[in-house]
Design a protein around this motif. Sequence first.
Motif, PDB file in Angstrom:
ATOM      1  N   PHE A  44       0.844  -1.189   0.000  1.00  0.00           N
ATOM      2  CA  PHE A  44       0.000   0.000   0.000  1.00  0.00           C
ATOM      3  C   PHE A  44       0.878   1.236   0.000  1.00  0.00           C
ATOM      4  N   GLN A  45       0.623   2.139  -0.920  1.00  0.00           N
ATOM      5  CA  GLN A  45       1.343   3.410  -0.923  1.00  0.00           C
ATOM      6  C   GLN A  45       0.537   4.460  -0.169  1.00  0.00           C
ATOM      7  N   VAL A  46       1.212   5.234   0.641  1.00  0.00           N
ATOM      8  CA  VAL A  46       0.598   6.420   1.238  1.00  0.00           C
ATOM      9  C   VAL A  46       1.513   7.586   0.911  1.00  0.00           C
ATOM     10  N   ASN A  47       1.064   8.478   0.052  1.00  0.00           N
ATOM     11  CA  ASN A  47       1.884   9.600  -0.392  1.00  0.00           C
ATOM     12  C   ASN A  47       1.208  10.909  -0.023  1.00  0.00           C
ATOM     13  N   LEU A  58      -6.149  -7.645   2.804  1.00  0.00           N
ATOM     14  CA  LEU A  58      -7.096  -6.772   2.122  1.00  0.00           C
ATOM     15  C   LEU A  58      -8.299  -6.540   3.039  1.00  0.00           C
ATOM     16  N   ASP A 117      -3.619   8.373  -3.948  1.00  0.00           N
ATOM     17  CA  ASP A 117      -2.201   8.688  -3.724  1.00  0.00           C
ATOM     18  C   ASP A 117      -1.315   7.470  -4.004  1.00  0.00           C
ATOM     19  N   THR A 118      -1.688   6.717  -5.031  1.00  0.00           N
ATOM     20  CA  THR A 118      -0.896   5.564  -5.461  1.00  0.00           C
ATOM     21  C   THR A 118      -0.361   5.869  -6.864  1.00  0.00           C
TER      22      THR A 118
END
Lengths: 508, 508
Positions: free
Chosen positions: A5-8, A111, A264-265
Amino acid sequence: MAFTFQVNSDKFIHDEKLLAKAESFRPTIHKAAVKPVRLLDPEREISRLGEYGLKRDDRIILDFGRHIVGKFSVDIAKTGSPQDAPLFMRIKFAEMPAELQAESSDYQGWLSRSWIQEEFIHLDELPARLELPRRYSFRYVEIKIIDTSPKWQAVFTNPQAVAESSADYSKLRKPEIADDLLSRIYDAGVTTLAECMQDVFEDGPKRDRRLWLGDLRLQALANYATFDNIDLVKRCLYLFAGMTTEEGKISANVFTRPENTPDDTFLYEYSLFFVSTLYDLNNSHPDPELVRELYPVCKRQVDLTLKMFDAEGRLMTDENYPVFVDWSNDFAKDTAGQAETIYVLKQFIALAEITGESGIESYREALSKIAGYAREKLYDPSRKLFVAGNGEYNIASQVWMVLAHVMSDDENREILRTMIRELFPVKGIATPYMYHCIAEALFEGGLKDEAVKLMKDYWGKMLELGADTFWEAFDPDKPEYSPYGSPIVNSYCHAWSCTPVYLISKYL
Amino acid sequence: MAFTFQVNSDKFIHDEKLLAKAESFRPTIHKAAVKPVRLLDPEREISRLGEYGLKRDDRIILDFGRHIVGKFSVDIAKTGSPQDAPLFMRIKFAEMPAELQAESSDYQGWLSRSWIQEEFIHLDELPARLELPRRYSFRYVEIKIIDTSPKWQAVFTNPQAVAESSADYSKLRKPEIADDLLSRIYDAGVTTLAECMQDVFEDGPKRDRRLWLGDLRLQALANYATFDNIDLVKRCLYLFAGMTTEEGKISANVFTRPENTPDDTFLYEYSLFFVSTLYDLNNSHPDPELVRELYPVCKRQVDLTLKMFDAEGRLMTDENYPVFVDWSNDFAKDTAGQAETIYVLKQFIALAEITGESGIESYREALSKIAGYAREKLYDPSRKLFVAGNGEYNIASQVWMVLAHVMSDDENREILRTMIRELFPVKGIATPYMYHCIAEALFEGGLKDEAVKLMKDYWGKMLELGADTFWEAFDPDKPEYSPYGSPIVNSYCHAWSCTPVYLISKYL
């Protein structure tokens, strides 16, 4: 398989002009009432549904006989003594029977459990018509009585689904397909595409129900060959174009509910595939004005991408902006990423030529350098295969280099034959997304029989296992495989698997 | 403790004229917004609720600081990345903290699981205001996040309850009570009564939420001493009178939603207590016209009852029309049932006299015979106690014979003293309903101090254990006792336990 999981924290701009255009192309959702065709319990008949009084722990499973994206309603009454307690029940929606066997309480995957399609419902007063407000993706509906009371039983009548899709079947043009299996693969591909055509091209109507650029590219190609809904493609392009980061980068997916929001991915080639999707649209339905309007967005993606290449023309991958290629992280992706860049750069230059923009020489030079690096440093003439940065020879590298036409047609065919000989059967790849690329590369390289065999082995196997629509993930060696540890959150109708309709139409 | 579900096939009449009168007395439901006063988690503050981002398995427990019957709503937003999955959560309503510790999945009791006050909610799009449509009975609300996604957390603000009751607190007249504990018992009794005053006098607002005649008798008595809502009592009397069996028998309880429906459950003295409730109403607010209107219904109950006595005047109990007395089936109930009949017959004759009906001599004779049998055959002068048919000396027999004033006042006092000496402390009785009868018998027999002691020991003990309202079931020897095997379905606000307000007002 792994997924991070990306968190940007990038800041996004909202270009209201582009988003207004996205809004103007919002599709009509067609709705159709559907009735179940049978009960899964062999001892019970759907025509006698209203005769069955159900008590604690009893269950019925409705089979609608087809995949449905939509809403569910049913009349519920009681039989026996007055209703001296609420009715409490669980309603579970399943695309495949395997989901019905899995218990949500056993699910321990990474998930979100919130994707499990089941509701727990109390009804204080019967009779009532239960109209569930949420949309589900299903063919089967299991109703389990958690409790009535010892004095009365629940009775169900008039179950109904209202199926929703923006696909217009009256526009569908199915080619004649002599081969029965291919014909059935085509049909399931059409259904898969149609079920994912909603307010946007969704990746999966069960889960995640949103617009991903990598999926969009393939859905759009399948769409031109079938429903040919151009407005829906435009809507999706405008949504991505209208919500980039402040530096202009396109995110890998966007949400449209409750309001337009970019995720935000970021995935390396997903940003680039904005170029491909525009290129394919213009190829299918030439629209120089649209190309000119969205060209700056394409250019920004390419400019950002080219910064990631070193002086020699080699892609310096960045784990914060990962090359996707496939869900698997068990193979090196740099060479495939290099090839994807070449694939897109060629399309970008073609778009630039349409706009008539001057000064695109630098992009031609970049393409030349990057393709040259691939030919000279990444191709191993002794093995007749492309090699990844870690010395690995993998399928993805060959496939994308062929798709990018980095080598001559003859060399490509030789590379593919080597790949089939040395790297087949495919192992460790479980997504139709990557299988699509392999099949298309085989077609592009002229190995039509091998491509058809792969399609039949892969998509055909899903049909053999009872698929009405094609799946998000499928490993023919492990038919029970789920990337999440349970079929209960698998998406059995997933956009990126619909491409046989495109491959068959284009190459057969 | 045991309870047998009755399923009977009696046909019922619906007297539309009487039911229209019931409808005309339908009360106004007063509504009041209530905010929680604290969070149960000592590390968190209610004033900072909106700062807490909650993820998978996190929970908060709102404490509203008082018992509420009503609806719940809360604003839900998210913090972090875009909402890439539905929010899935469980909301649990509890009258007592013990309910929060019990897991519904562990519940294996015979009572319907559907009474467990918990909901499982999916929200596809945040922010949203969640407005639960069902009514709950609670002081505490636990919100447990089943899942968000790894990328975002749920945030809750503006939780609110809307409390509902037909009790009008502006009409409440609390007597001066010097004793602090008795004063607090009185207050909790008032709250219990008020919370059960809804569209009818409900037995319990959590469960079973309907009108039982045995409870109504006690609620009406408590009501005259407090809110004095006469119309609500009339409504309930008309509901019972308007829906008898074809032979005229009144069922033990009726439902009013979705439409007026009598239950197919019959309890011997519950039918008879229709007479008592009308008698008490007329005592409190004389209304000869109402007495005349409903007298035929009373007479029918008495006539049906008298058929169950043999030639000597002895009650021949019938397991299909059981004498209730108390939930416990561990003691013989025939002598208590005989006493209840005498108690009601006296009231019936008084009502008959009001109507001026001639020909009630036969009822006087029946009373004389039945009371005579009690005095001569059921009273054991050597033990100074009444004996049940199986030779058993139990509390219920003494209590009801005293309440029925079968013996002289002096003899009654002697019986009660014997009972206290030989049969106390009370064992095997776990309902405030029966404790009320014991306390009232002590008051009636002149043993005021003993009655007060019993009230303080029993109702006071519930307060000591944290009760805001009095419970359906309570055994002081086993404070954790639940007739259902789990506190999760216990009713901690139950009408038949509100009677201290009546006892204090009448006897102190």
